[in-house]
Design an enzyme around this catalytic site. Structure first.
Site, PDB file in Angstrom:
ATOM      1  N   ASP A 219       0.864  -1.176   0.000  1.00  0.00           N
ATOM      2  CA  ASP A 219       0.000   0.000   0.000  1.00  0.00           C
ATOM      3  C   ASP A 219       0.899   1.223   0.000  1.00  0.00           C
ATOM      4  O   ASP A 219       1.740   1.385   0.896  1.00  0.00           O
ATOM      5  CB  ASP A 219      -0.897   0.011   1.237  1.00  0.00           C
TER       6      ASP A 219
ATOM      7  N   ASP B 191     -13.367  -4.181  -1.683  1.00  0.00           N
ATOM      8  CA  ASP B 191     -13.233  -4.044  -0.234  1.00  0.00           C
ATOM      9  C   ASP B 191     -14.600  -4.301   0.375  1.00  0.00           C
ATOM     10  O   ASP B 191     -15.570  -3.596   0.094  1.00  0.00           O
ATOM     11  CB  ASP B 191     -12.755  -2.638   0.139  1.00  0.00           C
TER      12      ASP B 191
END
Length: 288
Positions: A48, A167
């Site tokens: 990330d 997600d």
């Protein structure tokens, strides 16, 4: 040294379910969902990226620095990672484009496939990243806001280059899709959305359980098994890896194609060669 991709239009699609089963594994695999998973499983570190640095948090918040993404990419390629995923976790939220320079820097350093995501909203964005050296692109919030983008990307580059990241979080007993790095809930049910993007041409699904993300309590195997059962494309499990047993469990219990993790790799809690050796001991064939 990895060469930069320039001819995505002519690449051949990934062949699914082509691996043969060992006799000793037939009984186990017959009881599992097939999904897109073959016999050989992939281990995928996820980086990330925020402001050019690798970060990691818990449940998508409380971020802390985890190192230089290019250096980490090189280390993982040396360790034997099968692929890498880079997600610019603030690109959509802050309305910035993912920087092609990072892709070029990574492509110069490694010779394993990698996916780049974050802030990809149109064909031009994907074209720049693929031609900068990425092997696949990942879209998340942009796909929900414009589902036709999945069709457009698959038609332009081939479905094998299109990863749809999802997600998901449990809300009042339902698994719902969330946007912008998990900041915005939707009323869209996760299973329904995944089936839609598969029909639209997604080549792979990256499913992250927000309830499990960063907790190191294990993958959401119940949901992953349910999702994988309905898919004919590969499913990547994400969210919750804390030890080697969690990887063993997710492969044995759900038969997903790949397992992705971040902090356990970034901070040296699990070394990929050791992980693959443990998987082999459990008759789970990981890629060499």
């Amino acid at each position: 040294m990895k060469e930069i991709n320039t001819k995505h239009m002519t690449a051949s699609p990934r062949t699914l379910n082509s691996d043969k089963l060992e006799a000793s594994q037939v009984d186990l695999v017959e009881s599992l969902p097939t999904g897109g998973g073959g016999l050989a499983k992939r281990i995928i570190p996820c980086l990330d990226v925020k402001d050019g640095r690798t970060v990691k948090g818990v449940n998508f918040v409380d971020l802390r620095d985890a190192g230089d993404p290019v250096e980490l990419a090189w280390q993982y390629s040396q360790q034997g990672a099968d692929e890498l995923v880079f997600l610019d976790i603030t690109a959509t939220h802050e309305r910035r484009k993912t920087m092609a320079e990072l892709v070029k820097a990574v492509a110069r350093q490694i010779n394993i496939p990698f996916t780049i995501g974050g802030g990809i909203n149109e064909i031009t964005d994907a074209d720049i990243l693929l031609n900068s050296g990425a092997d696949k692109i990942s879209i998340n919030s942009a796909a929900v806001r414009n589902p036709g983008l999945v069709n457009e990307l698959a038609a332009a580059f081939g479905k094998q280059f299109v990863v749809v990241a999802v997600d998901t979080k449990s809300v009042n007993g339902k698994n719902l899709v969330h946007l912008n790095g998990g900041r915005i809930p939707t009323g869209i049910e996760t299973e329904q959305w995944i089936k839609e993007v598969e029909d639209r041409g997604a080549g792979e699904i990256l499913l992250t359980s927000m309830d499990h993300d960063g907790t190191k309590g294990g993958f959401d195997n119940i949901l992953l098994k349910k999702i994988n059962y309905s898919l004919s494309i590969p499913l990547i499990a994400s969210g919750g890896a804390g030890n080697v047993q969690h990887f063993i469990d997710v492969f044995q219990q759900t038969n997903v194609d790949a397992a992705l993790a971040a902090s356990v790799f970034h901070y040296g809690e699990i070394l990929i060669p050791n992980l693959k050796a443990k998987l082999k001991q459990q008759n789970i064939e990981a890629r060499i």
